[in-house]
Design a protein around this motif. Structure first.
Motif, PDB file in Angstrom:
ATOM      1  N   LYS A 254     -13.715  -5.015  -8.312  1.00 10.57           N
ATOM      2  CA  LYS A 254     -14.626  -4.634  -7.327  1.00 10.57           C
ATOM      3  C   LYS A 254     -14.634  -5.609  -6.032  1.00 10.57           C
ATOM      4  N   ILE A 255     -14.785  -5.034  -4.900  1.00  8.92           N
ATOM      5  CA  ILE A 255     -14.814  -5.845  -3.634  1.00  8.92           C
ATOM      6  C   ILE A 255     -15.705  -5.116  -2.652  1.00  8.92           C
ATOM      7  N   GLY A 256     -16.706  -5.821  -2.413  1.00 14.22           N
ATOM      8  CA  GLY A 256     -17.883  -5.427  -1.614  1.00 14.22           C
ATOM      9  C   GLY A 256     -18.498  -4.226  -2.136  1.00 14.22           C
ATOM     10  N   ASP A 257     -18.686  -3.139  -1.541  1.00 16.44           N
ATOM     11  CA  ASP A 257     -19.194  -1.631  -1.998  1.00 16.44           C
ATOM     12  C   ASP A 257     -18.102  -0.813  -2.497  1.00 16.44           C
ATOM     13  N   SER A 258     -17.089  -1.176  -2.425  1.00 17.54           N
ATOM     14  CA  SER A 258     -15.814  -0.149  -2.843  1.00 17.54           C
ATOM     15  C   SER A 258     -14.649  -0.964  -3.752  1.00 17.54           C
ATOM     16  N   ARG A 259     -13.849  -0.478  -4.167  1.00 20.83           N
ATOM     17  CA  ARG A 259     -13.033  -0.998  -4.955  1.00 20.83           C
ATOM     18  C   ARG A 259     -11.701  -1.129  -4.659  1.00 20.83           C
ATOM     19  N   MET A 260     -11.038  -2.227  -4.657  1.00 20.78           N
ATOM     20  CA  MET A 260      -9.536  -2.222  -4.349  1.00 20.78           C
ATOM     21  C   MET A 260      -8.695  -1.724  -5.528  1.00 20.78           C
ATOM     22  N   ILE A 261      -7.817  -1.168  -4.974  1.00 23.41           N
ATOM     23  CA  ILE A 261      -6.597  -0.568  -6.169  1.00 23.41           C
ATOM     24  C   ILE A 261      -5.940  -1.545  -6.785  1.00 23.41           C
ATOM     25  N   GLU A 262      -6.014  -1.557  -8.110  1.00 22.57           N
ATOM     26  CA  GLU A 262      -5.071  -2.354  -9.015  1.00 22.57           C
ATOM     27  C   GLU A 262      -3.770  -1.597  -9.835  1.00 22.57           C
ATOM     28  N   THR A 263      -2.989  -2.027  -9.816  1.00 20.37           N
ATOM     29  CA  THR A 263      -1.834  -1.197 -10.440  1.00 20.37           C
ATOM     30  C   THR A 263      -0.803  -1.950 -11.498  1.00 20.37           C
ATOM     31  N   ASN A 264      -0.129  -1.345 -12.242  1.00 23.70           N
ATOM     32  CA  ASN A 264       0.597  -1.967 -13.010  1.00 23.70           C
ATOM     33  C   ASN A 264       2.044  -1.738 -12.395  1.00 23.70           C
ATOM     34  N   GLN A 265       2.018  -1.113 -11.477  1.00 22.87           N
ATOM     35  CA  GLN A 265       3.425  -0.723 -10.492  1.00 22.87           C
ATOM     36  C   GLN A 265       3.534  -1.389  -9.359  1.00 22.87           C
ATOM     37  N   PRO A 266       4.288  -2.465  -9.343  1.00 22.86           N
ATOM     38  CA  PRO A 266       4.560  -3.389  -8.270  1.00 22.86           C
ATOM     39  C   PRO A 266       5.177  -2.910  -7.015  1.00 22.86           C
TER      40      PRO A 266
ATOM     41  N   SER B 100      -4.633   6.500   3.315  1.00 25.15           N
ATOM     42  CA  SER B 100      -4.843   5.914   2.051  1.00 25.15           C
ATOM     43  C   SER B 100      -5.330   4.480   1.962  1.00 25.15           C
ATOM     44  N   ASN B 101      -5.850   3.756   1.245  1.00 25.32           N
ATOM     45  CA  ASN B 101      -6.322   2.291   1.507  1.00 25.32           C
ATOM     46  C   ASN B 101      -5.330   1.736   0.301  1.00 25.32           C
ATOM     47  N   TRP B 102      -4.137   2.573  -0.286  1.00 24.21           N
ATOM     48  CA  TRP B 102      -3.048   2.062  -1.029  1.00 24.21           C
ATOM     49  C   TRP B 102      -1.788   2.333  -0.219  1.00 24.21           C
ATOM     50  N   ARG B 103      -1.190   1.171   0.534  1.00 23.80           N
ATOM     51  CA  ARG B 103      -0.031   1.414   1.108  1.00 23.80           C
ATOM     52  C   ARG B 103       0.997   1.939   0.226  1.00 23.80           C
ATOM     53  N   LEU B 104       1.251   1.595  -0.944  1.00 22.71           N
ATOM     54  CA  LEU B 104       2.306   1.981  -1.798  1.00 22.71           C
ATOM     55  C   LEU B 104       2.605   3.557  -1.793  1.00 22.71           C
ATOM     56  N   TYR B 105       1.174   4.090  -1.906  1.00 19.53           N
ATOM     57  CA  TYR B 105       1.176   5.574  -1.960  1.00 19.53           C
ATOM     58  C   TYR B 105       1.890   6.292  -0.945  1.00 19.53           C
ATOM     59  N   LEU B 106       1.431   5.820   0.381  1.00 19.04           N
ATOM     60  CA  LEU B 106       1.960   6.323   1.612  1.00 19.04           C
ATOM     61  C   LEU B 106       3.628   5.842   1.581  1.00 19.04           C
ATOM     62  N   GLU B 107       4.072   4.833   1.150  1.00 16.23           N
ATOM     63  CA  GLU B 107       5.441   4.438   1.046  1.00 16.23           C
ATOM     64  C   GLU B 107       6.234   5.542   0.016  1.00 16.23           C
ATOM     65  N   GLU B 108       5.500   5.774  -1.042  1.00 18.05           N
ATOM     66  CA  GLU B 108       6.226   6.717  -1.998  1.00 18.05           C
ATOM     67  C   GLU B 108       6.385   8.152  -1.218  1.00 18.05           C
TER      68      GLU B 108
ATOM     69  N   GLU C 275     -13.244   6.383   3.700  1.00 17.52           N
ATOM     70  CA  GLU C 275     -12.840   5.461   4.941  1.00 17.52           C
ATOM     71  C   GLU C 275     -13.766   4.607   5.305  1.00 17.52           C
ATOM     72  N   ALA C 276     -14.895   5.296   5.446  1.00 19.57           N
ATOM     73  CA  ALA C 276     -15.971   4.325   5.992  1.00 19.57           C
ATOM     74  C   ALA C 276     -16.576   3.089   5.229  1.00 19.57           C
ATOM     75  N   LYS C 277     -16.330   3.431   3.699  1.00 19.59           N
ATOM     76  CA  LYS C 277     -16.661   2.741   2.468  1.00 19.59           C
ATOM     77  C   LYS C 277     -15.648   1.643   2.434  1.00 19.59           C
ATOM     78  N   TYR C 278     -14.310   2.000   2.578  1.00 15.06           N
ATOM     79  CA  TYR C 278     -13.207   0.952   2.428  1.00 15.06           C
ATOM     80  C   TYR C 278     -13.170   0.162   3.804  1.00 15.06           C
ATOM     81  N   GLN C 279     -13.531   0.584   4.869  1.00 15.51           N
ATOM     82  CA  GLN C 279     -13.391  -0.420   6.038  1.00 15.51           C
ATOM     83  C   GLN C 279     -14.881  -1.314   6.089  1.00 15.51           C
ATOM     84  N   ALA C 280     -15.811  -0.794   5.626  1.00 16.68           N
ATOM     85  CA  ALA C 280     -17.206  -1.700   5.281  1.00 16.68           C
ATOM     86  C   ALA C 280     -17.135  -2.839   4.346  1.00 16.68           C
ATOM     87  N   SER C 281     -16.111  -2.709   3.573  1.00 19.12           N
ATOM     88  CA  SER C 281     -15.664  -3.571   2.482  1.00 19.12           C
ATOM     89  C   SER C 281     -14.690  -4.542   2.676  1.00 19.12           C
ATOM     90  N   GLY C 282     -14.199  -4.376   3.928  1.00 17.01           N
ATOM     91  CA  GLY C 282     -13.052  -5.008   4.470  1.00 17.01           C
ATOM     92  C   GLY C 282     -11.640  -4.678   3.806  1.00 17.01           C
TER      93      GLY C 282
END
Length: 229
Positions: free
Chosen positions: A6-18, A177-185, A212-219
């Protein structure tokens, strides 16, 4: 391990894939060698036939907005490109039937009417688009489900059986995406087709989607991948 934090009003992605998935390249090559032969679902075929007639009768630029959700991005893209035909696709009838009044209102430039929202399964729809040889100028995929667990890599678009068709659609592909690794893949998978792309941070004054609005509002930092052909 939970998928999100949980971060602000949205959720930061957490992954077991580094890092990028170690099997991604092999997965893409497998899908190239063995194209999907799954039968097209009837509702998607019907939806495609209806919109295909409109596309064939249209002589201007066509923009595709995949996974459009409630259609806010479709309406905004139509507003920004008034001479284009913008087509939003989502698998959920509930989402695409919701109204986004702030984009629909008359702002002195008239109502936004140069778009269509279609309920269809994109796994089937993409194959129909490629077979019909639609000439898409821009192909948007905005904030797809990231499926952050490593074991779910084939649920990501670039790991799916339909990726060879996805990458064939559009003179330009824009993925956010708010997960850069997704775009890199996705960028790595596109390179298998000799396509190059650039990833950049986005800080738009007018977010294209509610996510996008929600992610940006959550920093959270949002990212964009542009692939040109």
């Amino acid at each position: 391990m939970s998928n999100t934090e949980k971060i602000g009003d949205s959720r930061m992605i957490e992954t077991n894939q580094p890092d990028m998935h170690e099997k991604l390249v092999d997965i893409v090559h497998k899908h190239i060698a063995h194209p999907s032969r799954k039968p097209i679902q009837a509702h998607t075929q019907q939806a495609f036939d209806e919109i295909n007639a409109i596309v064939l009768a249209f002589s201007g630029e066509v923009i595709l907005d995949s996974c459009c959700g409630v259609g806010q991005s479709t309406r905004l893209l139509a507003k920004q490109n008034p001479d284009a035909l913008v087509i939003g696709i989502d698998k959920s009838a509930h989402r695409i039937n919701r109204n986004v009044d702030e984009v629909e209102h008359d702002d002195g430039q008239g109502r936004v009417e140069n778009y269509h929202l279609i309920r269809a399964d994109l796994n089937d729809f993409y194959r129909l688009v490629v077979t019909a040889n639609w000439q898409i100028s821009q192909h948007y995929i905005l904030y797809p489900n990231p499926w952050p667990k490593a074991k779910h890599v084939q649920r990501r678009w670039h790991g799916s059986a339909v990726f060879p068709q996805i990458i064939a659609v559009g003179q330009e592909i824009i993925l956010r995406s708010n997960w850069r690794l997704y775009l890199e893949e996705f960028q790595l998978a596109a390179s298998i087709f000799s396509l190059q792309g650039d990833i950049s941070a986005i800080n738009d004054a007018e977010p294209l989607t509610p996510f996008e609005a929600k992610y940006q509002a959550s920093g959270q930092q949002c990212w964009q991948l542009r692939i040109f052909k």
